[in-house]
Design an enzyme around this catalytic site. Structure first.
Site, mmCIF file in Angstrom:
data_model
loop_
_atom_site.group_PDB
_atom_site.id
_atom_site.type_symbol
_atom_site.label_atom_id
_atom_site.label_comp_id
_atom_site.label_asym_id
_atom_site.label_seq_id
_atom_site.Cartn_x
_atom_site.Cartn_y
_atom_site.Cartn_z
ATOM 1 N N TYR A 32 0.921 -1.290 0.095
ATOM 2 C CA TYR A 32 0.079 -0.070 -0.047
ATOM 3 C C TYR A 32 0.966 1.241 0.009
ATOM 4 C CZ TYR A 32 -3.789 3.130 1.615
ATOM 5 O OH TYR A 32 -4.846 4.369 1.902
ATOM 6 N N LYS A 67 0.895 3.966 -2.889
ATOM 7 C CA LYS A 67 0.474 5.525 -2.488
ATOM 8 C C LYS A 67 1.489 6.559 -2.797
ATOM 9 C CE LYS A 67 -3.812 4.691 -1.342
ATOM 10 N NZ LYS A 67 -4.796 5.424 -2.284
HETATM 11 P P1 NAP Z 1 -13.316 2.254 1.662
HETATM 12 O O1 NAP Z 1 -14.297 2.851 2.408
HETATM 13 O O2 NAP Z 1 -12.865 0.755 1.801
HETATM 14 O O3 NAP Z 1 -14.048 2.385 0.176
HETATM 15 C C1 NAP Z 1 -13.162 1.986 -1.075
HETATM 16 C C2 NAP Z 1 -13.882 2.383 -2.234
HETATM 17 O O4 NAP Z 1 -13.072 1.828 -3.308
HETATM 18 C C3 NAP Z 1 -15.278 1.770 -2.410
HETATM 19 O O5 NAP Z 1 -16.134 2.765 -2.916
HETATM 20 C C4 NAP Z 1 -14.934 0.439 -3.297
HETATM 21 O O6 NAP Z 1 -16.060 -0.049 -4.005
HETATM 22 C C5 NAP Z 1 -13.983 0.853 -4.170
HETATM 23 N N1 NAP Z 1 -13.203 -0.038 -4.772
HETATM 24 C C6 NAP Z 1 -12.313 -0.972 -4.032
HETATM 25 N N2 NAP Z 1 -11.602 -1.642 -5.121
HETATM 26 C C7 NAP Z 1 -11.933 -1.222 -6.379
HETATM 27 C C8 NAP Z 1 -11.777 -1.515 -7.672
HETATM 28 N N3 NAP Z 1 -10.635 -2.616 -7.817
HETATM 29 N N4 NAP Z 1 -12.213 -0.842 -8.685
HETATM 30 C C9 NAP Z 1 -13.046 0.497 -8.205
HETATM 31 N N5 NAP Z 1 -13.362 0.667 -7.099
HETATM 32 C C10 NAP Z 1 -12.838 -0.174 -5.929
HETATM 33 O O7 NAP Z 1 -12.111 3.222 1.530
HETATM 34 P P2 NAP Z 1 -11.627 4.583 2.151
HETATM 35 O O8 NAP Z 1 -11.218 4.692 3.506
HETATM 36 O O9 NAP Z 1 -13.018 5.649 1.638
HETATM 37 O O10 NAP Z 1 -10.697 5.032 1.076
HETATM 38 C C11 NAP Z 1 -10.776 5.710 -0.344
HETATM 39 C C12 NAP Z 1 -9.461 6.177 -0.654
HETATM 40 O O11 NAP Z 1 -8.852 7.022 0.163
HETATM 41 C C13 NAP Z 1 -8.553 4.985 -0.781
HETATM 42 O O12 NAP Z 1 -7.779 4.998 -2.274
HETATM 43 C C14 NAP Z 1 -7.819 4.646 0.296
HETATM 44 O O13 NAP Z 1 -6.473 4.271 0.035
HETATM 45 C C15 NAP Z 1 -7.519 6.241 0.548
HETATM 46 N N6 NAP Z 1 -7.187 6.498 1.898
HETATM 47 C C16 NAP Z 1 -7.880 6.250 2.902
HETATM 48 C C17 NAP Z 1 -7.615 6.591 4.370
HETATM 49 C C18 NAP Z 1 -8.165 6.019 5.417
HETATM 50 O O14 NAP Z 1 -7.959 6.362 6.774
HETATM 51 N N7 NAP Z 1 -9.491 5.710 5.348
HETATM 52 C C19 NAP Z 1 -6.313 7.428 4.418
HETATM 53 C C20 NAP Z 1 -5.559 7.623 3.478
HETATM 54 C C21 NAP Z 1 -6.028 7.182 2.206
HETATM 55 P P3 NAP Z 1 -17.237 -1.029 -3.388
HETATM 56 O O15 NAP Z 1 -17.976 -0.481 -2.259
HETATM 57 O O16 NAP Z 1 -18.121 -1.482 -4.644
HETATM 58 O O17 NAP Z 1 -16.433 -2.158 -3.031
#
Ligand code: NAP
Length: 247
Positions: free
Chosen positions: A155, A159
């Site tokens: 990851y 990133k």
């Molecule tokens: P999340 O709640 O797990 O949601 C992930 C989203 O990505 C969902 O809409 C999922 O769709 C979609 N997804 C997963 N695999 C995919 C694929 N192969 N093709 C297209 N869509 C896909 O994650 P989140 O926490 O909101 O994170 C969103 C972004 O922010 C990510 O890039 C993550 O790495 C980044 N981020 C998150 C955090 C954190 O603390 N949460 C921190 C830093 C960065 P489905 O619902 O249909 O499965």
């Protein structure tokens, strides 16, 4: 004259940060195209919530890890169909494990979705936005890509890669009036962090100067700013939304 509504494409907007981004961009007047991969009912819920607020949104199934599916999606739904004003590469997954036990398939899948998936969408959007001489691209990176994190070598690599990709694309596309920036969230309350034990969560909070995890909305408002007219002279940057952690 019939002026088309500007469209914002947000990948992975069925829940979490992507959903909040979709809501903010719809509020700001964009028609939102949002994608999901495994949860159509959650994507439909995002659309419903946007429509309830008076906005416009459509949901599409798209696995960004499938390069062919990405180019077919752009050909079928975006190119010559809408005025693509904004792309937010948000879709992301984790498959954590310590370095010496990390399986090749877990490394590859995380890179395929988080980095190559963003690249595939970026490439398609760049062709369209270059031609129309304008656009905004925002890649969702992570504090983990800046600091590293034990147990997340795949990851963190993806990133960090997104940051290099952002800076390179920004240089290539600046002359076409297309800005490319990254947002690097810290630890945000979503499904991705829901599995953390209380102990791990407390340890994270200890290192966050504002002493709380962030909300999806905190990230979404930063994305909305970078997507707006106000951010026209900002490109190639990484905006940290992490409660004050120094990277
Ligand atoms: P999340 O709640 O797990 O949601 C992930 C989203 O990505 C969902 O809409 C999922 O769709 C979609 N997804 C997963 N695999 C995919 C694929 N192969 N093709 C297209 N869509 C896909 O994650 P989140 O926490 O909101 O994170 C969103 C972004 O922010 C990510 O890039 C993550 O790495 C980044 N981020 C998150 C955090 C954190 O603390 N949460 C921190 C830093 C960065 P489905 O619902 O249909 O499965």
């Amino acid at each position: 004259m019939n002026v088309p509504t500007a469209t914002a494409l947000v990948t992975g907007a069925s829940r979490g940060i992507g959903r909040a981004v979709a809501q903010c961009l719809a509020r700001d007047g964009f028609e939102v195209y949002l994608t999901y991969v495994s949860k159509p009912e959650e994507a439909a819920q995002t659309v419903k919530e946007i429509e309830k607020q008076g906005g416009k949104a459509r949901a599409f199934h798209l696995d960004v890890g499938d390069a062919q599916a990405v180019s077919e999606f752009f050909a079928a739904e975006i190119k010559d169909k809408v005025q693509l004003a904004v792309l937010v590469n948000n879709a992301g997954i984790t498959k954590d494990g310590f370095l010496i036990r990390m399986r090749d398939e877990d490394f590859d899948r995380v890179l395929a979705v988080n980095l190559r998936g963003a690249f595939a969408c970026l490439r398609e959007a760049a062709k369209i936005m270059s031609k129309q001489r304008g656009g905004r691209i925002i890649n969702i990176s992570s504090v983990v890509g800046q600091m590293g994190n034990a147990g997340q070598i795949n990851y963190a690599a993806a990133k960090a890669g997104l940051i290099g990709m952002t800076k390179s694309a920004a240089k290539e596309l600046a002359g076409r009036n297309v800005t490319v920036n990254a947002v690097a969230p810290g630890f945000i309350e979503t499904d991705m962090t829901a599995a953390l034990s209380e102990e791990v969560r407390a340890a994270y909070v200890e290192h966050i100067p504002v002493k709380r995890l962030g909300q999806a909305r905190d990230v979404a408002e930063a994305v909305a700013f970078l997507a707006s007219d106000k951010a026209g002279y900002i490109t190639g940057q990484v905006l940290a939304v992490n409660g004050g952690m120094y990277c």
